[in-house]
Design a protein around this motif. Structure first.
Motif, PDB file in Angstrom:
ATOM      1  N   MET A  10      -1.243  -8.338 -24.292  1.00 20.24           N
ATOM      2  CA  MET A  10      -1.900  -7.610 -23.200  1.00 20.24           C
ATOM      3  C   MET A  10      -3.094  -6.871 -23.763  1.00 20.24           C
ATOM      4  O   MET A  10      -3.091  -6.444 -24.916  1.00 20.24           O
ATOM      5  N   HIS A  18       1.514   0.068 -16.602  1.00 20.28           N
ATOM      6  CA  HIS A  18       2.047   0.468 -15.304  1.00 20.28           C
ATOM      7  C   HIS A  18       3.306  -0.342 -14.970  1.00 20.28           C
ATOM      8  O   HIS A  18       3.713  -1.219 -15.748  1.00 20.28           O
ATOM      9  N   ASN A  21       3.013  -4.113 -15.285  1.00 25.01           N
ATOM     10  CA  ASN A  21       3.045  -4.589 -16.669  1.00 25.01           C
ATOM     11  C   ASN A  21       4.463  -4.516 -17.228  1.00 25.01           C
ATOM     12  O   ASN A  21       4.892  -5.393 -17.980  1.00 25.01           O
ATOM     13  N   ALA A 186       9.118 -10.693 -10.596  1.00 26.04           N
ATOM     14  CA  ALA A 186       8.706  -9.982  -9.389  1.00 26.04           C
ATOM     15  C   ALA A 186       7.291  -9.445  -9.564  1.00 26.04           C
ATOM     16  O   ALA A 186       6.900  -9.036 -10.650  1.00 26.04           O
ATOM     17  N   LYS A 187       6.535  -9.467  -8.492  1.00 22.39           N
ATOM     18  CA  LYS A 187       5.220  -8.865  -8.500  1.00 22.39           C
ATOM     19  C   LYS A 187       5.323  -7.482  -7.882  1.00 22.39           C
ATOM     20  O   LYS A 187       6.024  -7.287  -6.892  1.00 22.39           O
ATOM     21  N   LYS A 197      -2.067  -6.006  -5.615  1.00 21.37           N
ATOM     22  CA  LYS A 197      -1.107  -5.824  -6.700  1.00 21.37           C
ATOM     23  C   LYS A 197      -1.403  -4.565  -7.495  1.00 21.37           C
ATOM     24  O   LYS A 197      -2.553  -4.135  -7.584  1.00 21.37           O
ATOM     25  N   MET A 198      -0.367  -3.956  -8.012  1.00 22.93           N
ATOM     26  CA  MET A 198      -0.545  -2.792  -8.867  1.00 22.93           C
ATOM     27  C   MET A 198      -1.338  -3.241 -10.078  1.00 22.93           C
ATOM     28  O   MET A 198      -0.978  -4.225 -10.725  1.00 22.93           O
ATOM     29  N   LYS A 200      -4.178  -1.934 -13.443  1.00 18.88           N
ATOM     30  CA  LYS A 200      -4.822  -0.867 -14.214  1.00 18.88           C
ATOM     31  C   LYS A 200      -6.147  -0.492 -13.595  1.00 18.88           C
ATOM     32  O   LYS A 200      -6.589   0.633 -13.683  1.00 18.88           O
TER      33      LYS A 200
HETATM   34  P1  ADP Z   1      -3.834  -5.436 -15.012  1.00 19.63           P
HETATM   35  O1  ADP Z   1      -3.991  -6.311 -13.800  1.00 19.63           O
HETATM   36  O2  ADP Z   1      -3.264  -4.124 -14.695  1.00 19.63           O
HETATM   37  O3  ADP Z   1      -5.073  -5.380 -15.867  1.00 19.63           O
HETATM   38  P2  ADP Z   1      -2.977  -7.334 -16.896  1.00 19.63           P
HETATM   39  O4  ADP Z   1      -3.783  -8.380 -16.235  1.00 19.63           O
HETATM   40  O5  ADP Z   1      -3.436  -6.803 -18.187  1.00 19.63           O
HETATM   41  O6  ADP Z   1      -2.741  -6.141 -15.899  1.00 19.63           O
HETATM   42  O7  ADP Z   1      -1.509  -7.874 -17.003  1.00 19.63           O
HETATM   43  C1  ADP Z   1      -0.765  -7.845 -18.168  1.00 19.63           C
HETATM   44  C2  ADP Z   1       0.613  -8.400 -17.849  1.00 19.63           C
HETATM   45  O8  ADP Z   1       1.253  -7.629 -16.836  1.00 19.63           O
HETATM   46  C3  ADP Z   1       0.585  -9.824 -17.326  1.00 19.63           C
HETATM   47  O9  ADP Z   1       1.635 -10.520 -17.950  1.00 19.63           O
HETATM   48  C4  ADP Z   1       0.819  -9.707 -15.848  1.00 19.63           C
HETATM   49  O10 ADP Z   1       1.479 -10.820 -15.334  1.00 19.63           O
HETATM   50  C5  ADP Z   1       1.649  -8.441 -15.746  1.00 19.63           C
HETATM   51  N1  ADP Z   1       1.307  -7.748 -14.511  1.00 19.63           N
HETATM   52  C6  ADP Z   1       0.168  -7.070 -14.263  1.00 19.63           C
HETATM   53  N2  ADP Z   1       0.180  -6.535 -13.034  1.00 19.63           N
HETATM   54  C7  ADP Z   1       1.361  -6.885 -12.470  1.00 19.63           C
HETATM   55  C8  ADP Z   1       1.969  -6.623 -11.193  1.00 19.63           C
HETATM   56  N3  ADP Z   1       1.362  -5.898 -10.277  1.00 19.63           N
HETATM   57  N4  ADP Z   1       3.199  -7.127 -10.960  1.00 19.63           N
HETATM   58  C9  ADP Z   1       3.842  -7.872 -11.902  1.00 19.63           C
HETATM   59  N5  ADP Z   1       3.318  -8.146 -13.114  1.00 19.63           N
HETATM   60  C10 ADP Z   1       2.099  -7.660 -13.409  1.00 19.63           C
END
Ligand code: ADP
Ligand code: NA
Length: 330
Positions: A10, A18, A21, A186-187, A197-198, A200
């Protein structure tokens, strides 16, 4: 019997990870590290493809590594390291850049998405070749399995294409990884804006549950989560995204199925559901937060762990790079 190699990583793009993640990556990794020879990277080379502040990046990188460990990634069983501490990533990315088609790279939809708002003039070439660096990350470790979300499928396909192309041009050098999409993961959605989606980079600060939030802050955010006026506790992401998101969180963290929760909360109010979600999130996150803060309070020890792991990663990556350099004529 040696276990198959797994690679995942990551970006250190925020002070805290969060709930998305945590649920979508860290919880899965923690399970997978038992069955695989797992390599987990904090991919800071990727983080400089967009404008960044050096002091902040350094801090985010340490905090991300600390959260991996605090969440249960075992740095003595898995290899947990910071990407920039292993030079072979940048070196292999260069070689792979030279066998990547410009048109092929131009078809990466994530680059298109990331540049849609600000336009191509504002994007760096590094952001453009980001998927090639990602291919290098995976191929350096002879990873057979790369657990990623659906949004990363195209990048893993590119990795496979590059590995196969290199092997056929220069001789068998790379293991061609499998795409392993974390389907059942789960998302998690933004609590204030449950249609997105949640993330960063989400813009509703109160909609994001940070792993390093103080417990009372988590409770406040969950209590003020957006729901609906329907009043019934049912899983229906299209019609009831807020309530469904709360059920997802409670199901994943509390260990009950969604139907069991629907039965348990039949006839009860949203306040009860939010209370249960808050309890489950705090029970899960508070110990992780405490452990992460402990790790961050002892920088010398954290550095020692990360340096030792980077040395292990470097030994694997250097051996692969050696094969590559021999193959291309260096
Ligand atoms: P962000 O979108 O917050 O930048 P990343 O793209 O860095 O997050 O995602 C890092 C990891 O976290 C990935 O494996 C991704 O699948 C997972 N992830 C990120 N956001 C979510 C979410 N809202 N629900 C489930 N998994 C998530
Ligand atoms: Na993202």
């Amino acid at each position: 019997m040696t276990k198959p190699r797994l690679f995942s990583g990551m970006q250190p793009s925020a002070d805290s990870l969060h709930a998305g993640n945590y649920i979508g990556a860290l919880l899965q990794w923690k399970q997978l590290q038992r069955d695989y020879d797992a390599v987990f990277s904090v991919v800071d080379l990727h983080a400089i493809t967009v404008p960044q502040d050096p002091a902040t990046l350094r801090e985010k990188t340490r905090r991300t590594a600390a959260q991996y460990i605090a969440a249960g990634i075992d740095p003595s069983a898995s290899t947990l390291y910071v990407q920039s501490q292993v030079p072979a990533h940048a070196q292999l990315a260069w070689v792979l850049n030279t066998i990547t088609g410009y048109g092929e790279a131009s078809r990466m939809t994530q680059f298109k998405d990331k540049t849609a708002k600000q336009g191509l003039e504002a994007a760096s070439v590094g952001l453009f070749t980001y998927p090639v660096l990602q291919a290098a990350d995976i191929l350096l470790y002879d990873a057979e399995i790369v657990p990623v979300g659906e949004d990363q499928r195209q990048h893993i396909e590119l990795t496979r294409d590059l590995a196969q192309r290199f092997n056929s041009r220069f001789g068998e050098t790379f293991v061609v990884p499998e795409v392993s999409i974390l389907k059942e993961t789960a998302k998690v959605y933004d609590l204030q804006n449950p249609g997105s989606k949640m993330s960063k980079s989400g813009d509703t600060e109160n909609g994001i549950l940070w792993l390093l939030d103080e417990p009372n802050r988590l409770v406040k955010k969950i209590k003020s989560a957006v729901t609906d006026n329907d009043g019934s506790i049912r899983y229906d992401p299209a019609e009831k995204p807020g309530v469904s998101n709360l059920l997802t969180l409670l199901s994943v963290l509390g260990g009950s199925t969604i139907p069991a929760l629907e039965a348990e909360f039949a006839g009860r109010g949203y306040g009860d559901l939010k209370g249960a979600v808050a309890d489950a999130v705090v029970a899960e996150f508070a110990p992780v937060r405490e452990r992460a803060l402990e790790l961050l309070a002892d920088p010398a020890e954290l550095d020692r762990v990360l340096t030792g792991n980077a040395e292990r990663a470097d030994a694997i990556a250097e051996a692969t790079l050696r094969r590559v350099y021999d193959a291309v004529g260096f």
